[in-house]
Scaffold this motif. Structure first.
Motif, PDB file in Angstrom:
ATOM      1  N   ASN A   1      40.048 -21.110  34.773  1.00 35.39           N
ATOM      2  CA  ASN A   1      40.824 -20.090  33.812  1.00 35.39           C
ATOM      3  C   ASN A   1      42.113 -20.604  33.344  1.00 35.39           C
ATOM      4  O   ASN A   1      43.161 -19.983  33.163  1.00 35.39           O
ATOM      5  N   VAL A   2      42.297 -21.824  32.847  1.00 36.17           N
ATOM      6  CA  VAL A   2      43.387 -22.289  32.380  1.00 36.17           C
ATOM      7  C   VAL A   2      43.420 -22.028  31.045  1.00 36.17           C
ATOM      8  O   VAL A   2      42.590 -21.935  30.137  1.00 36.17           O
ATOM      9  N   PRO A   3      44.947 -21.484  30.674  1.00 33.87           N
ATOM     10  CA  PRO A   3      44.907 -21.051  29.219  1.00 33.87           C
ATOM     11  C   PRO A   3      44.748 -21.993  28.119  1.00 33.87           C
ATOM     12  O   PRO A   3      44.912 -23.197  28.341  1.00 33.87           O
ATOM     13  N   LEU A   4      44.148 -21.679  27.073  1.00 30.80           N
ATOM     14  CA  LEU A   4      43.819 -22.377  25.784  1.00 30.80           C
ATOM     15  C   LEU A   4      43.886 -21.543  24.687  1.00 30.80           C
ATOM     16  O   LEU A   4      43.391 -20.435  24.566  1.00 30.80           O
ATOM     17  N   SER A   5      44.898 -22.020  23.710  1.00 28.03           N
ATOM     18  CA  SER A   5      44.982 -21.441  22.461  1.00 28.03           C
ATOM     19  C   SER A   5      44.572 -22.134  21.132  1.00 28.03           C
ATOM     20  O   SER A   5      45.305 -23.428  21.195  1.00 28.03           O
ATOM     21  N   VAL A   6      43.769 -21.729  20.236  1.00 30.57           N
ATOM     22  CA  VAL A   6      43.282 -22.478  19.207  1.00 30.57           C
ATOM     23  C   VAL A   6      43.723 -21.783  17.965  1.00 30.57           C
ATOM     24  O   VAL A   6      43.502 -20.739  17.646  1.00 30.57           O
ATOM     25  N   ALA A   7      44.307 -22.500  16.993  1.00 34.18           N
ATOM     26  CA  ALA A   7      44.787 -21.747  15.873  1.00 34.18           C
ATOM     27  C   ALA A   7      43.532 -22.141  14.695  1.00 34.18           C
ATOM     28  O   ALA A   7      43.127 -23.443  14.512  1.00 34.18           O
ATOM     29  N   VAL A   8      43.167 -21.242  14.047  1.00 34.64           N
ATOM     30  CA  VAL A   8      42.330 -21.635  12.854  1.00 34.64           C
ATOM     31  C   VAL A   8      43.168 -21.266  11.720  1.00 34.64           C
ATOM     32  O   VAL A   8      43.551 -19.961  11.426  1.00 34.64           O
ATOM     33  N   VAL A   9      43.048 -22.205  10.771  1.00 34.51           N
ATOM     34  CA  VAL A   9      43.984 -22.173   9.665  1.00 34.51           C
ATOM     35  C   VAL A   9      43.408 -22.488   8.395  1.00 34.51           C
ATOM     36  O   VAL A   9      42.445 -23.344   8.516  1.00 34.51           O
ATOM     37  N   GLY A  10      43.743 -22.284   7.343  1.00 31.49           N
ATOM     38  CA  GLY A  10      43.142 -22.592   6.186  1.00 31.49           C
ATOM     39  C   GLY A  10      43.629 -21.769   4.932  1.00 31.49           C
ATOM     40  O   GLY A  10      44.236 -20.641   5.315  1.00 31.49           O
ATOM     41  N   GLU A  11      43.295 -21.862   3.740  1.00 30.88           N
ATOM     42  CA  GLU A  11      43.711 -20.735   2.594  1.00 30.88           C
ATOM     43  C   GLU A  11      42.811 -19.597   2.879  1.00 30.88           C
ATOM     44  O   GLU A  11      41.722 -19.602   3.349  1.00 30.88           O
ATOM     45  N   SER A  12      43.181 -18.661   2.310  1.00 26.99           N
ATOM     46  CA  SER A  12      42.592 -17.345   2.418  1.00 26.99           C
ATOM     47  C   SER A  12      41.234 -17.459   1.634  1.00 26.99           C
ATOM     48  O   SER A  12      40.969 -18.060   0.717  1.00 26.99           O
ATOM     49  N   GLY A  13      40.315 -16.958   2.550  1.00 29.26           N
ATOM     50  CA  GLY A  13      38.752 -16.956   1.976  1.00 29.26           C
ATOM     51  C   GLY A  13      37.794 -17.994   2.405  1.00 29.26           C
ATOM     52  O   GLY A  13      36.804 -18.052   2.101  1.00 29.26           O
ATOM     53  N   VAL A  14      38.542 -18.856   3.157  1.00 24.23           N
ATOM     54  CA  VAL A  14      37.526 -20.171   3.570  1.00 24.23           C
ATOM     55  C   VAL A  14      36.541 -19.762   4.844  1.00 24.23           C
ATOM     56  O   VAL A  14      35.397 -20.772   5.067  1.00 24.23           O
ATOM     57  N   GLY A  15      36.659 -18.480   5.212  1.00 23.25           N
ATOM     58  CA  GLY A  15      35.662 -18.299   6.604  1.00 23.25           C
ATOM     59  C   GLY A  15      36.385 -18.516   7.974  1.00 23.25           C
ATOM     60  O   GLY A  15      35.595 -18.492   8.797  1.00 23.25           O
ATOM     61  N   LYS A  16      37.652 -18.234   8.079  1.00 23.61           N
ATOM     62  CA  LYS A  16      38.172 -18.334   9.364  1.00 23.61           C
ATOM     63  C   LYS A  16      37.798 -17.322  10.176  1.00 23.61           C
ATOM     64  O   LYS A  16      37.462 -17.376  11.324  1.00 23.61           O
ATOM     65  N   SER A  17      37.823 -16.087   9.922  1.00 27.69           N
ATOM     66  CA  SER A  17      37.185 -14.885  10.746  1.00 27.69           C
ATOM     67  C   SER A  17      35.777 -15.064  11.159  1.00 27.69           C
ATOM     68  O   SER A  17      35.545 -14.711  12.330  1.00 27.69           O
ATOM     69  N   THR A  18      35.038 -15.460  10.064  1.00 27.77           N
ATOM     70  CA  THR A  18      33.574 -15.653  10.501  1.00 27.77           C
ATOM     71  C   THR A  18      33.461 -16.807  11.514  1.00 27.77           C
ATOM     72  O   THR A  18      32.727 -16.605  12.358  1.00 27.77           O
ATOM     73  N   PHE A  19      34.444 -17.786  11.461  1.00 31.13           N
ATOM     74  CA  PHE A  19      34.350 -19.008  12.567  1.00 31.13           C
ATOM     75  C   PHE A  19      34.465 -18.326  13.646  1.00 31.13           C
ATOM     76  O   PHE A  19      34.087 -18.713  14.915  1.00 31.13           O
ATOM     77  N   ILE A  20      35.619 -17.875  13.910  1.00 37.09           N
ATOM     78  CA  ILE A  20      36.216 -17.295  14.933  1.00 37.09           C
ATOM     79  C   ILE A  20      35.105 -16.186  15.546  1.00 37.09           C
ATOM     80  O   ILE A  20      35.066 -16.468  16.795  1.00 37.09           O
ATOM     81  N   ASN A  21      34.465 -15.395  14.936  1.00 45.49           N
ATOM     82  CA  ASN A  21      33.430 -14.497  15.631  1.00 45.49           C
ATOM     83  C   ASN A  21      32.231 -15.595  16.053  1.00 45.49           C
ATOM     84  O   ASN A  21      31.828 -15.454  17.089  1.00 45.49           O
ATOM     85  N   SER A  22      32.049 -16.460  15.343  1.00 46.38           N
ATOM     86  CA  SER A  22      30.900 -17.346  15.520  1.00 46.38           C
ATOM     87  C   SER A  22      31.069 -18.052  16.850  1.00 46.38           C
ATOM     88  O   SER A  22      30.256 -18.103  17.757  1.00 46.38           O
ATOM     89  N   ILE A  23      32.148 -18.683  17.086  1.00 47.85           N
ATOM     90  CA  ILE A  23      32.294 -19.381  18.476  1.00 47.85           C
ATOM     91  C   ILE A  23      32.775 -18.767  19.683  1.00 47.85           C
ATOM     92  O   ILE A  23      32.455 -18.995  20.714  1.00 47.85           O
ATOM     93  N   ARG A  24      32.967 -17.266  19.357  1.00 51.80           N
ATOM     94  CA  ARG A  24      33.056 -16.378  20.533  1.00 51.80           C
ATOM     95  C   ARG A  24      31.569 -15.711  20.467  1.00 51.80           C
ATOM     96  O   ARG A  24      31.508 -14.864  21.626  1.00 51.80           O
ATOM     97  N   GLY A  25      30.602 -15.957  19.793  1.00 48.75           N
ATOM     98  CA  GLY A  25      29.344 -15.443  19.938  1.00 48.75           C
ATOM     99  C   GLY A  25      29.295 -13.935  19.561  1.00 48.75           C
ATOM    100  O   GLY A  25      28.421 -13.253  20.198  1.00 48.75           O
ATOM    101  N   LEU A  26      30.185 -13.595  18.520  1.00 45.41           N
ATOM    102  CA  LEU A  26      30.019 -12.182  18.082  1.00 45.41           C
ATOM    103  C   LEU A  26      29.537 -12.211  16.508  1.00 45.41           C
ATOM    104  O   LEU A  26      29.726 -13.179  15.950  1.00 45.41           O
ATOM    105  N   THR A  27      29.357 -10.846  16.056  1.00 44.52           N
ATOM    106  CA  THR A  27      29.123 -10.795  14.863  1.00 44.52           C
ATOM    107  C   THR A  27      30.155  -9.824  14.218  1.00 44.52           C
ATOM    108  O   THR A  27      30.916  -9.496  15.018  1.00 44.52           O
TER     109      THR A  27
END
Length: 416
Positions: free
Chosen positions: A42-68
């Motif tokens: 349970n070591v803390p880990l913070s990951v920043a997902v960055v890029g221009e608006s509309g490149v799919g950041k939210s979709t990727f975050i859902n994907s890597i967490r196994g969510l839709t």
């Protein structure tokens, strides 16, 4: 990935065990070891997902967490400027693993200037994922420059590759997926060079398809880049997304198995545990079967093989759960067995585990022999528990691969 790159039971840990035994005897030692396992899981880990608006950041975050996008706690997905402020998304399996969806650079509230990374709190992130979609822009170069100047690690991810392939297929006579990928990566590398950036890999992915393109390679390279404890925490938090992640889980679980085997061996010295007779009653082992059963249940969850995980996979892919269970009919004995995990392990000990374990005591466990012989009454308990857990991990890894193959086949059929 090299097994030796992961945390092992260190000499410092063995010395700590010896000190505890010298001062307190066996009392409380299993708890001390368990706390150590929980600590690095349970070591803390913070990951920043960055890029221009509309490149799919939210979709990727859902994907890597196994969510839709429809799941509770998912990142909002849209075509506009969806993220207004740095937004935190905890992983459902580990609340200390956090993905941050950062506002697109160049928006009115977050202009492209030196204040951007400071305003999004760059110092708290372990690394950045820089996402870009259909074209490499000056903003991508600027972001990369800023991240490099802060001496933070980042991975350049080219999203929406399925869209690029579909477009090329309709517009090019001599369409070739490999040539399209090569062209995309060359374009990115040319822009790295033009922008005087350090050359680095380009990961072409589609967040809705984790089994093609470079998704698996991205996960593997992220894991390799992290310090050992953060790497282990991430591996155990990820769903079995790809075969690469499955193999990484095996490496970490085998390290964990050594510590669980040691706990079981020590617990076996307690009079509350009933010895299991072997070889016609000539010898016996004392194991904490309940502890080992809980550990195997943990493995089933890690590999996505427990009933709840299979039902969830079925729901997400609109595929009958029996389809995945059929893929496991020729799998490991435990997946084919209708017995409880505890009963299965007890029968496993009686039939083969202890005898085989004593024949093949791993060299790495000989470091514990002075402790175990003196305090537990022999190496048999420890070696048996370790042999059982390693065998279960190897078997369940293969089962997880079978489910992944079945998933790939099912999703491919849907596309066709």
């Amino acid at each position: 990935m090299d097994d030796s790159s992961f945390e092992n039971i260190t000499q410092d840990e063995i010395d700590e065990i010896r000190r505890h035994v010298d001062e307190h005897g066996l009392s409380g030692l299993p708890r001390v070891i368990q706390e150590k396992m929980t600590e690095w899981q349970n070591v803390p880990l913070s990951v920043a997902v960055v890029g221009e608006s509309g490149v799919g950041k939210s979709t990727f975050i859902n994907s890597i967490r196994g969510l839709t996008a429809d799941d509770e706690g998912s990142a909002a997905v849209g075509t506009g400027d969806t993220t207004k402020e740095p937004t935190m998304y905890r992983h459902p399996y580990n609340e200390k693993l956090v993905f941050w969806d950062l506002p697109g650079v160049g928006t009115p509230k977050f202009p492209q200037d030196k204040s951007y990374l400071g305003r999004v709190g760059y110092s708290k992130y372990d690394f950045f994922l820089l996402l870009s979609d259909d074209r490499f822009t000056s903003k991508d170069i600027w972001l990369a420059w800023e991240i490099e100047s802060l001496k933070k690690d980042y991975f350049f991810v080219r999203t929406k590759i399925d869209d690029a392939m579909e477009s090329a297929e309709h517009s090019e006579h001599n369409f070739s997926q490999s040539k399209i990928l090569e062209r995309i990566k060359k374009n990115c590398n040319d822009n790295f060079t033009a922008g005087q950036l350090k050359k680095r890999p380009v990961y072409c992915i589609d967040s809705y398809d984790k089994h093609t393109w470079d998704y698996s390679k991205l996960m593997e390279d992220i894991l390799v880049s992290l310090p050992e404890q953060k790497r282990n925490a991430l591996v155990l938090s990820l769903s079995p997304l790809t075969k690469g992640v499955i193999k990484s889980k095996t490496v970490v679980l085998k390290t964990r198995a050594k510590k669980v085997a040691l706990i079981s061996g020590i617990q076996g010295a307690g009079t509350s545990l009933i010895p299991i007779p072997l070889l016609g009653g000539a010898i016996s082992v004392s194991l904490d079967i309940a502890l080992l059963a809980n550990e195997v249940i943990f493995y089933l969850k890690q590999y996505g093989l427990d009933d709840a995980s299979l039902r969830e996979l079925s729901s997400r892919t609109n595929t009958p759960v029996e389809y995945f269970k059929d893929a496991l009919k020729d799998g490991s004995t435990i997946m084919a067995s209708r017995q409880s995990v505890k009963t299965f392990l007890t029968n496993m000990v009686k039939s083969e585990a202890a005898e085989e374990a004593v024949k093949r005591i791993p060299i790495e466990l000989t470091r514990f022999i002075p402790i175990v012989n003196a305090l537990v009454g022999g190496i048999t308990n420890l070696a048996t528990a370790y042999y059982m857990l390693i065998k279960m991990i190897d078997d369940l890894e293969q089962d997880a691969m079978k489910v992944t193959d079945a998933l790939i086949q099912a999703t491919s059929s849907c596309v066709d």
